[in-house]
Write an enzyme that holds these catalytic residues in place. Structure first.
Site, short mmCIF file in Angstrom:
data_model
loop_
_atom_site.label_atom_id
_atom_site.label_comp_id
_atom_site.label_asym_id
_atom_site.label_seq_id
_atom_site.Cartn_x
_atom_site.Cartn_y
_atom_site.Cartn_z
N SER A 93 0.82 -1.21 0.00
CA SER A 93 0.00 0.00 0.00
C SER A 93 0.86 1.26 0.00
O SER A 93 0.35 2.36 0.19
CB SER A 93 -0.93 -0.01 1.22
OG SER A 93 -0.17 -0.19 2.40
N THR A 195 -1.31 3.85 4.85
CA THR A 195 -0.27 4.84 4.57
C THR A 195 0.79 4.79 5.65
O THR A 195 0.46 4.56 6.81
CB THR A 195 -0.92 6.25 4.60
OG1 THR A 195 -1.86 6.31 3.56
CG2 THR A 195 0.10 7.36 4.47
N THR A 213 2.16 6.98 0.31
CA THR A 213 1.18 5.91 0.08
C THR A 213 0.95 5.67 -1.41
O THR A 213 1.23 6.55 -2.23
CB THR A 213 -0.18 6.30 0.72
OG1 THR A 213 -1.07 5.19 0.70
CG2 THR A 213 -0.84 7.45 0.00
N ARG A 223 -7.20 9.81 -8.85
CA ARG A 223 -7.68 10.08 -7.48
C ARG A 223 -6.48 10.43 -6.58
O ARG A 223 -5.45 9.76 -6.59
CB ARG A 223 -8.39 8.85 -6.94
CG ARG A 223 -8.93 8.99 -5.51
CD ARG A 223 -8.00 8.40 -4.48
NE ARG A 223 -8.57 8.43 -3.13
CZ ARG A 223 -7.91 8.16 -2.02
NH1 ARG A 223 -6.65 7.79 -2.08
NH2 ARG A 223 -8.49 8.21 -0.85
N ASP A 226 -5.65 12.02 1.01
CA ASP A 226 -5.19 13.04 1.96
C ASP A 226 -3.67 13.07 2.11
O ASP A 226 -3.10 14.08 2.52
CB ASP A 226 -5.80 12.77 3.34
CG ASP A 226 -5.38 11.40 3.88
OD1 ASP A 226 -5.43 10.42 3.10
OD2 ASP A 226 -4.99 11.30 5.05
N THR A 246 -3.99 8.24 8.64
CA THR A 246 -4.14 7.10 7.74
C THR A 246 -5.62 6.73 7.70
O THR A 246 -6.37 7.04 8.63
CB THR A 246 -3.28 5.90 8.20
OG1 THR A 246 -3.45 4.82 7.28
CG2 THR A 246 -3.67 5.42 9.59
N GLY A 247 -6.02 6.09 6.62
CA GLY A 247 -7.42 5.70 6.49
C GLY A 247 -8.08 6.37 5.30
O GLY A 247 -7.40 6.75 4.35
N HIS A 248 -9.39 6.51 5.38
CA HIS A 248 -10.13 7.04 4.23
C HIS A 248 -9.79 8.52 3.98
O HIS A 248 -10.27 9.41 4.69
CB HIS A 248 -11.63 6.87 4.46
CG HIS A 248 -12.06 5.45 4.38
ND1 HIS A 248 -12.42 4.72 5.49
CD2 HIS A 248 -12.17 4.60 3.33
CE1 HIS A 248 -12.74 3.47 5.12
NE2 HIS A 248 -12.59 3.39 3.82
N GLY A 249 -9.00 8.73 2.96
CA GLY A 249 -8.45 10.04 2.69
C GLY A 249 -9.51 11.11 2.45
O GLY A 249 -9.34 12.27 2.86
N1 ASP Z 1 -5.10 7.87 3.47
C1 ASP Z 1 -4.72 7.14 2.30
C2 ASP Z 1 -5.57 7.55 1.14
O1 ASP Z 1 -6.74 7.86 1.32
C3 ASP Z 1 -4.79 5.70 2.45
C4 ASP Z 1 -4.64 5.11 3.83
O2 ASP Z 1 -3.99 5.62 4.66
O3 ASP Z 1 -5.20 4.07 4.12
O4 ASP Z 1 -5.08 7.52 0.04
#
Ligand code: ASP
Length: 337
Positions: A93, A195, A213, A223, A226, A246-249
């Protein structure tokens, strides 16, 4: 290997116990079990300190620590640390080996920030193994702070970064399997989107941060999440502290997450409390937008000027790695639901 890791994360989510298995270092703050370790160094009484997201942060921390223990600066440390993750094909990732977008292209996002508000960022970059170093070159060698896509690639090549194929066989195979259904459904904690965000406080008391990431697996081409957005995926204010996400950007961009965490620390909150308040903001926004919070995972980590650190995430399962005088350990993040 990644599949094993995926399975592990799912297991973690289901049982909350598996964190004690399959990791090389003990967890801090995980209750009174034999495998639990309590930090002998009090949170915040030591520097240097390195903190980073997820279990791959352990290896990244090692790279950063090598620089910091030789009185190196935080900026060099954060770059060196995340480069380890970027170069690792088993980490699917981030960087080399990262999962491609829905067009089969590996596109990378990264940003870096130092103790003097210098910033550099790169988004949707293809063919370059170390986007964090391109971000740093943008910061140090151009009058700009962000380059994207082809322009970023041209710049990287002009700076002597080698053009490489980043799509490894394992990721290609997964992509071909994904193509059969072509379903795009981001999920929490199963590592189709993780990330590495890494923050460091050096012996001079200066902070820096890096975030890199490949973004969400099989995302739309173009796309951007964040992670390369200063203020969303990363923010450093050397007077106060630093934070990364980290997570849903999309959800982190919506509330400029990392900057908000730093601002909460400015108001006097501890790093954990600041991360918690930022997560609560996401939860509030979700309510207003009639979205189900259970469909979202975001984790923040933060480090303040005194070397105190903390984390908070929406759902259980997020871990972060801290390296200080007490060693390099994984910590379980506090969570909202
Ligand atoms: N935050 C990252 C993104 O949305 C991915 C992640 O950290 O899981 O691209």
């Amino acid at each position: 290997m990644k599949q094993q890791k995926n399975n592990r994360k799912i297991f973690i989510q289901k049982t909350g116990l598996a964190l004690l298995a399959g990791i090389s270092k003990p967890l801090v703050g995980f209750g009174n079990t034999a495998a639990t370790k309590t930090a002998t160094i009090k949170n915040g009484t030591t520097k240097p300190v390195v903190i980073s997201t997820w279990d791959f942060g352990l290896k990244a921390n090692e790279g950063a620590w090598k620089i910091l223990q030789n009185t190196g600066n935080a900026l060099d440390a954060v770059e060196a640390g995340v480069k380890i993750t970027e170069a690792d094909p088993n980490e699917r990732s981030v960087g080399y080996g990262g999962r491609p977008d829905r067009d089969g292209k590996v596109t990378l996002d990264a940003c870096i920030m130092d103790h003097q508000y210098n910033i550099g960022s790169v988004a949707a970059l293809e063919h370059i193994k170390h986007p964090i170093s391109v971000a740093r070159a943008i910061m140090e060698k151009t009058p700009h702070v962000m380059l994207v896509g082809d322009g970023a690639l041209q710049f990287a090549l002009s700076m002597g970064f080698p053009k490489e194929n980043l799509l490894i066989e394992a990721s290609k195979k997964e992509y071909e399997e994904w193509l059969i259904k072509s379903e795009y459904k981001p999920k929490v904690n199963i590592e189709n989107h993780d990330t590495i965000g890494l923050l460091a406080l050096d012996t001079n008391g200066n902070l820096s941060g890096a975030c890199t990431t490949s973004g969400m697996a099989f995302k739309m081409h173009g796309r951007v999440g964040d992670s390369p957005i200063i203020g969303a995926g990363l923010y450093v204010d050397n007077q106060i502290g630093a934070a990364t996400a980290t997570g849903h950007g999309e959800e982190v961009i919506r509330m400029t997450g990392a900057h908000l965490v730093v601002e909460f620390m400015r108001m006097g909150h501890s790093p954990e409390k600041a991360c918690k308040k930022a997560v609560e903001r996401i939860i509030d926004i979700c309510k207003i937008r009639n979205k189900n919070i259970k469909d979202i995972q975001v984790g923040f980590i933060a480090l303040n000027k005194n070397g105190e650190f903390g984390s908070f995430c929406i759902q259980s399962g997020f871990q972060y790695a801290v390296y200080n005088q007490d060693g390099n350990h994984l910590h379980k993040s506090a969570h909202a639901i």
